[in-house]
Design an enzyme around this catalytic site. Structure first.
Site, PDB file in Angstrom:
ATOM      1  N   LYS A 144     -50.316  85.387 -50.821  1.00 41.57           N
ATOM      2  CA  LYS A 144     -50.006  84.622 -49.606  1.00 41.57           C
ATOM      3  C   LYS A 144     -50.334  85.466 -48.378  1.00 41.57           C
ATOM      4  O   LYS A 144     -49.660  86.446 -48.084  1.00 41.57           O
ATOM      5  CB  LYS A 144     -48.528  84.239 -49.549  1.00 41.57           C
ATOM      6  CG  LYS A 144     -48.290  83.225 -48.437  1.00 41.57           C
ATOM      7  CD  LYS A 144     -46.837  83.068 -48.058  1.00 41.57           C
ATOM      8  CE  LYS A 144     -46.398  83.994 -46.965  1.00 41.57           C
ATOM      9  NZ  LYS A 144     -47.135  83.872 -45.682  1.00 41.57           N
ATOM     10  N   GLY A 146     -44.691  94.149 -45.324  1.00 38.77           N
ATOM     11  CA  GLY A 146     -44.196  93.433 -44.150  1.00 38.77           C
ATOM     12  C   GLY A 146     -42.990  94.156 -43.584  1.00 38.77           C
ATOM     13  O   GLY A 146     -42.809  95.360 -43.795  1.00 38.77           O
ATOM     14  N   SER A 147     -42.146  93.415 -42.908  1.00 36.78           N
ATOM     15  CA  SER A 147     -41.013  94.038 -42.226  1.00 36.78           C
ATOM     16  C   SER A 147     -39.913  94.427 -43.211  1.00 36.78           C
ATOM     17  O   SER A 147     -39.801  93.847 -44.295  1.00 36.78           O
ATOM     18  CB  SER A 147     -40.455  93.064 -41.187  1.00 36.78           C
ATOM     19  OG  SER A 147     -40.029  91.894 -41.840  1.00 36.78           O
ATOM     20  N   THR A 148     -39.097  95.372 -42.801  1.00 34.99           N
ATOM     21  CA  THR A 148     -38.001  95.834 -43.658  1.00 34.99           C
ATOM     22  C   THR A 148     -36.997  94.704 -43.894  1.00 34.99           C
ATOM     23  O   THR A 148     -36.489  94.540 -45.005  1.00 34.99           O
ATOM     24  CB  THR A 148     -37.334  97.073 -43.028  1.00 34.99           C
ATOM     25  OG1 THR A 148     -38.310  98.120 -43.031  1.00 34.99           O
ATOM     26  CG2 THR A 148     -36.113  97.528 -43.813  1.00 34.99           C
ATOM     27  N   VAL A 194     -37.493  91.431 -44.089  1.00 37.37           N
ATOM     28  CA  VAL A 194     -37.988  90.511 -45.133  1.00 37.37           C
ATOM     29  C   VAL A 194     -38.066  91.245 -46.479  1.00 37.37           C
ATOM     30  O   VAL A 194     -37.760  90.674 -47.526  1.00 37.37           O
ATOM     31  CB  VAL A 194     -39.347  89.884 -44.736  1.00 37.37           C
ATOM     32  CG1 VAL A 194     -39.895  89.030 -45.870  1.00 37.37           C
ATOM     33  CG2 VAL A 194     -39.191  89.027 -43.481  1.00 37.37           C
ATOM     34  N   GLY A 195     -38.424  92.521 -46.450  1.00 39.96           N
ATOM     35  CA  GLY A 195     -38.476  93.311 -47.693  1.00 39.96           C
ATOM     36  C   GLY A 195     -37.135  93.283 -48.418  1.00 39.96           C
ATOM     37  O   GLY A 195     -37.071  93.133 -49.646  1.00 39.96           O
ATOM     38  N   GLU A 210     -43.833  97.743 -49.110  1.00 39.95           N
ATOM     39  CA  GLU A 210     -44.420  98.599 -48.062  1.00 39.95           C
ATOM     40  C   GLU A 210     -43.913  98.045 -46.735  1.00 39.95           C
ATOM     41  O   GLU A 210     -44.317  96.959 -46.317  1.00 39.95           O
ATOM     42  CB  GLU A 210     -45.948  98.515 -48.103  1.00 39.95           C
ATOM     43  CG  GLU A 210     -46.576  99.079 -49.357  1.00 39.95           C
ATOM     44  CD  GLU A 210     -46.451 100.574 -49.458  1.00 39.95           C
ATOM     45  OE1 GLU A 210     -46.079 101.221 -48.462  1.00 39.95           O
ATOM     46  OE2 GLU A 210     -46.709 101.101 -50.548  1.00 39.95           O
ATOM     47  N   CYS A 242     -48.023  99.719 -39.223  1.00 39.82           N
ATOM     48  CA  CYS A 242     -46.762 100.148 -39.822  1.00 39.82           C
ATOM     49  C   CYS A 242     -46.545 101.635 -39.573  1.00 39.82           C
ATOM     50  O   CYS A 242     -45.428 102.102 -39.466  1.00 39.82           O
ATOM     51  CB  CYS A 242     -46.772  99.860 -41.314  1.00 39.82           C
ATOM     52  SG  CYS A 242     -48.273 100.431 -42.125  1.00 39.82           S
ATOM     53  N   GLU A 264     -38.697  99.343 -34.543  1.00 36.40           N
ATOM     54  CA  GLU A 264     -40.156  99.208 -34.599  1.00 36.40           C
ATOM     55  C   GLU A 264     -40.575  98.178 -33.550  1.00 36.40           C
ATOM     56  O   GLU A 264     -40.152  97.031 -33.610  1.00 36.40           O
ATOM     57  CB  GLU A 264     -40.542  98.725 -36.001  1.00 36.40           C
ATOM     58  CG  GLU A 264     -42.024  98.673 -36.231  1.00 36.40           C
ATOM     59  CD  GLU A 264     -42.362  98.237 -37.649  1.00 36.40           C
ATOM     60  OE1 GLU A 264     -41.692  97.335 -38.178  1.00 36.40           O
ATOM     61  OE2 GLU A 264     -43.310  98.797 -38.228  1.00 36.40           O
TER      62      GLU A 264
END
Ligand SMILES: NC(=O)c1ccc[n+]([C@@H]2O[C@H](COP(=O)([O-])OP(=O)(O)OC[C@H]3O[C@@H](n4cnc5c(N)ncnc54)[C@H](O)[C@@H]3O)[C@@H](O)[C@H]2O)c1
Length: 492
Positions: free
Chosen positions: A186, A238-240, A242-243, A261, A295, A392
């Site tokens: 995706k 992606g972002s932390t 969402v991770g 990541e 990142c 960030e």
């Protein structure tokens, strides 16, 4: 060449649907979403939007391809297909760089010389592992014969961000495919187009239907991947925030394997013993490359007190000399932010920095009168309790401060929940190695910044991630290891 012509090249077919089973198809519910040119704010085209139902269809196609075709394709043939794909990407490099530039806003020249070579390197590096992914025989020194096999996981989900659409695609697809898995990928909702163009090349290269499926969509499609019961691994960049939700979804569904990541707030430490011109050039690249949407962005710069004033002057001069503007202009280094949301978010951080009492040395405003451009922005007089030093920002905004001792520099470098990257500038090799070894970061650059290689592991300490991408060890995260134990006392 108009944007529409770029998307239509070279076959006349439009790359704006879901790619499932080697066909471009509309989504089940017919939903589409707009993808925007960030340098103008205008719609480029609309793209079919995957829902959970479409992900389900793609997973079934992938599972079927895995069981009936891909499992039986030799490792050398998988390698040949990846080399072929790399050749096709090389052939269409300019088209792909143009699509990337159009959809993401990154400079066309930079996409050609940096992004696309990284993509090709990734496919070729992992293609080289064909016939080299083996188990081992283990000497048990008793009456057992033990050996291991490395088997593919099966259906792998890949969810990628907007900042390096093609690089992130290649970092996921290449290791997943060479280890014999099938993939549902995706792309980010802001940048679906280049992945769909690669889908055409995947078909042209001769990958069997269902081996690679590309499903553009929003969070709904990502959530469907993260919680799908038939997906055995999800590789997320992606972002932390969402991770963390991916990790939760994996644990409450089928305990799929997860690699993450995530974000960063990377420190750059510049000692008085550095080559000042080089440090200025690389520190600039560290933060302003890709409009700060990296990142690894070196968003906190710590400079040894004795050279601080000189560094700051030269850094500001360098930043002022860099061209911001139309990504298709040959001189351009910094394009727009990817979207209105990202633009607004970065501008809000700039306001926060001012309100927190940091000194705005340069920039801080919109650049131009259309699109999502932001001036290169420099803050000084900062401390680690400020939001702009902790979070960030993901834009062309850097905070610069001075330090007195090595210990202070390291201590302040570590004042973050992240640990993706760091950089050290000095001509003193002992200092460089000793500081690099102490820094809690997945990558430490010495006298350079943002250089990656397919053979070098990449990933984060702390909240910057789980596991590593690239390097030969990433292959472990795409395989199951099976131990077979044979009792030699039973004659066969
Ligand atoms: N560590 C790395 O290698 C690396 C590389 C590039 C970018 N990043 C990070 O990516 C972030 C910027 O990218 P972004 O804004 O696209 O990140 P994001 O987390 O908002 O989105 C990333 C992807 O996840 C999808 N997604 C969003 N919500 C989801 C959900 N609830 N479940 C499943 N999928 C979901 C998005 O549609 C997109 O495809 C930054 O934090 C950056 O540091 C990390």
């Amino acid at each position: 060449m108009t944007p529409t012509e770029i998307i239509e090249l070279p076959t006349g077919q439009k790359v704006e649907r879901l790619f499932i089973n080697n066909e471009f198809v509309e989504s089940i519910d017919g939903k589409r979403f707009e993808t925007i040119n960030p340098s103008t704010g205008k719609v480029i085209t609309t793209v079919a939007e995957a829902s959970a139902n479409d992900i389900d269809i793609a997973v079934n196609a992938a599972e079927n391809a895995f069981e009936n075709v891909w499992k039986h394709v030799s490792s050398s043939e998988r390698g040949r297909l990846l080399y072929k794909l790399a050749d096709l990407i090389r052939r269409d490099l300019k088209i792909l760089a143009a699509i990337e530039s159009l959809d993401n806003g990154k400079a066309f020249g930079v996409a050609q010389v940096l992004d696309l070579p990284i993509v090709i390197q990734s496919f070729e590096y992992f293609a080289g592992f064909s016939e080299k992914i083996n188990g081992e025989v283990i000497d048990s020194s008793d009456d057992r014969f033990l050996y291991t096999r490395r088997e593919p996981i099966g259906v792998v989900g890949a969810i990628i961000p907007f900042n390096f659409p093609l690089c992130m695609l290649s970092w996921k697809l290449a290791p997943a495919l060479i280890t014999g898995n099938v993939v549902i990928l995706k792309p980010a909702e802001q940048t679906p187009l280049s992945a769909l163009y690669v889908a055409k090349l995947i078909k042209e290269a001769g990958f069997p239907p269902g081996v690679v499926n590309i499903c553009p969509g929003w969070a709904e499609a990502g959530k469907a991947i993260a919680s799908h019961m038939k997906i055995g691994k999800v590789a997320f960049t992606g972002s932390t925030a969402v991770g963390k939700s991916i990790l939760r979804a994996a644990s409450t569904s089928n305990m799929k394997k997860v690699t993450l990541e995530l974000g960063g707030k990377s420190p750059t430490i510049i000692f008085a013993s550095a080559d000042l011109e080089e440090a200025v050039k690389w520190a600039h690249m560290g933060i302003f490359f890709n409009s700060g949407q990296c990142c690894t962005a070196g968003s906190r710069v710590y400079v040894e007190e004795s050279i601080y004033d000189e560094f700051l002057e030269k850094f500001k001069e360098h930043a002022a000399s860099i061209k911001v503007g139309d990504p298709f202009n040959k001189e351009t280094y910094q394009g727009p932010q990817v979207s209105k949301e990202q633009f607004d978010s970065v501008m809000a951080y700039i306001e926060t920095g001012k309100n927190e009492g940091a000194t705005l040395e340069m920039g801080g405003k919109r650049h131009g009168d259309q699109g999502y451009y932001i001036q290169p922005t420099i803050f000084t007089n900062v401390n680690e309790s400020m939001k702009i030093m902790r979070e960030e920002i993901f834009g062309p905004v850097v905070a610069i401060d001075k330090f007195k001792t090595v210990d202070e520099a390291i201590e302040r470098a570590h004042m973050t929940d992240y640990g993706l990257a760091a950089a050290v500038f000095t001509k003193d090799i002992n200092k460089a190695i000793s500081v690099a070894n102490k820094l809690k970061a997945g990558t430490v650059w010495v006298n350079c910044y943002n250089l990656t290689h397919a053979s070098a592991p990449f990933g984060g300490y702390k909240e910057s991630g789980h596991g590593r991408e690239n390097g030969k060890n990433v292959l472990d995260s795409y395989t199951e290891v099976k131990t077979v134990c044979v009792n030699l006392n039973v004659p066969i």
